[in-house]
Motif scaffolding. Sequence first.
Motif, mmCIF file in Angstrom:
data_model
loop_
_atom_site.group_PDB
_atom_site.id
_atom_site.type_symbol
_atom_site.label_atom_id
_atom_site.label_comp_id
_atom_site.label_asym_id
_atom_site.label_seq_id
_atom_site.Cartn_x
_atom_site.Cartn_y
_atom_site.Cartn_z
ATOM 1 N N UNK A 48 0.815 -1.224 0.000
ATOM 2 C CA UNK A 48 0.000 0.000 0.000
ATOM 3 C C UNK A 48 0.845 1.269 0.000
ATOM 4 N N UNK A 49 2.110 1.153 0.364
ATOM 5 C CA UNK A 49 2.979 2.322 0.436
ATOM 6 C C UNK A 49 3.015 2.950 1.818
ATOM 7 N N UNK A 50 2.261 2.412 2.762
ATOM 8 C CA UNK A 50 2.261 2.934 4.133
ATOM 9 C C UNK A 50 3.602 2.635 4.813
ATOM 10 N N UNK A 51 4.172 1.484 4.493
ATOM 11 C CA UNK A 51 5.481 1.102 5.039
ATOM 12 C C UNK A 51 6.490 1.031 3.894
ATOM 13 N N UNK A 52 7.723 1.276 4.218
ATOM 14 C CA UNK A 52 8.806 1.194 3.239
ATOM 15 C C UNK A 52 9.647 -0.042 3.516
ATOM 16 N N UNK A 53 9.988 -0.748 2.450
ATOM 17 C CA UNK A 53 10.853 -1.918 2.581
ATOM 18 C C UNK A 53 12.277 -1.458 2.871
ATOM 19 N N UNK A 54 12.975 -2.236 3.661
ATOM 20 C CA UNK A 54 14.390 -1.975 3.944
ATOM 21 C C UNK A 54 15.209 -2.312 2.706
ATOM 22 N N UNK A 55 14.802 -3.391 2.022
ATOM 23 C CA UNK A 55 15.526 -3.853 0.846
ATOM 24 C C UNK A 55 14.530 -4.509 -0.102
ATOM 25 N N UNK A 56 14.843 -4.489 -1.385
ATOM 26 C CA UNK A 56 14.024 -5.149 -2.388
ATOM 27 C C UNK A 56 13.339 -4.157 -3.314
ATOM 28 N N UNK A 57 12.628 -4.701 -4.286
ATOM 29 C CA UNK A 57 11.930 -3.878 -5.278
ATOM 30 C C UNK A 57 10.451 -4.229 -5.278
ATOM 31 N N UNK A 58 9.639 -3.210 -5.542
ATOM 32 C CA UNK A 58 8.199 -3.410 -5.663
ATOM 33 C C UNK A 58 7.718 -2.693 -6.910
ATOM 34 N N UNK A 59 6.869 -3.376 -7.669
ATOM 35 C CA UNK A 59 6.283 -2.787 -8.873
ATOM 36 C C UNK A 59 4.771 -2.977 -8.784
ATOM 37 N N UNK A 60 4.044 -1.879 -8.953
ATOM 38 C CA UNK A 60 2.583 -1.926 -8.895
ATOM 39 C C UNK A 60 2.031 -1.208 -10.110
ATOM 40 N N UNK A 61 1.171 -1.880 -10.858
ATOM 41 C CA UNK A 61 0.489 -1.264 -11.999
ATOM 42 C C UNK A 61 -0.942 -0.961 -11.585
ATOM 43 N N UNK A 62 -1.241 0.310 -11.366
ATOM 44 C CA UNK A 62 -2.599 0.709 -11.017
ATOM 45 C C UNK A 62 -2.656 1.435 -9.688
ATOM 46 N N UNK A 63 -3.850 1.961 -9.410
ATOM 47 C CA UNK A 63 -4.080 2.675 -8.155
ATOM 48 C C UNK A 63 -4.429 1.680 -7.052
ATOM 49 N N UNK A 64 -4.049 2.016 -5.829
ATOM 50 C CA UNK A 64 -4.230 1.121 -4.686
ATOM 51 C C UNK A 64 -5.043 1.823 -3.603
#
Length: 190
Positions: A48-64
């Motif tokens: 959701x973007x409320x928390x940030x990952x310490x490491x890694x990648x995230x890809x989201x296509x669209x609104x959440x």
Amino acid sequence: MIKLEHITKNFKNLKAVDDVSLEIKKGEIFAILGGNGTGKTTTMGIISGIRKAYRGKIKINGTVSALPQNVQTLFKEETVEDELIGVSSNLIEKMELINVLKQHPYDISGGQQQKVALAKVLAKNPDILLLDEPTKAIDGIYKESLGRLMMDLKNRGKTIVMVSHDLDFCGQYADRCGLFAQGNLIGVNN
């Protein structure tokens, strides 16, 4: 579509999420299962973007949009009616909220609060809907209507990710389930 690659999130010295990789397809209902403290809600927070990952990648296509575990955090108004400004009368009727419109959101039942919060989230028309314990505090009849609503959203191309302890509900409505233990995604059924 949601793609997590080697996501890690620490709280102090504890790895809440440890090297999680997962892909959730567009138009899929995906359930995240596991015991308390296994990384389910933290993973949802990262998506959701409320928390940030310490490491890694995230890809989201669209609104959440996200329905949190504590739905009361979404309430800011004095009446249910004011909470639902911008929500279609059709959805208000479908969620069976007409009889509580004049009440304060804190004065209605837990199940009704879930419905109000979900209606608010759906009013944003998100591509991806995140549900944290959506069947908590609701009766069997509303559970069925929630399941039908989720299937309708899926049929309209929406992606739904839910964290749940309700194995029966997930088994009935989820396309796939992922099992978390000790911050790790230990398996996904296909």
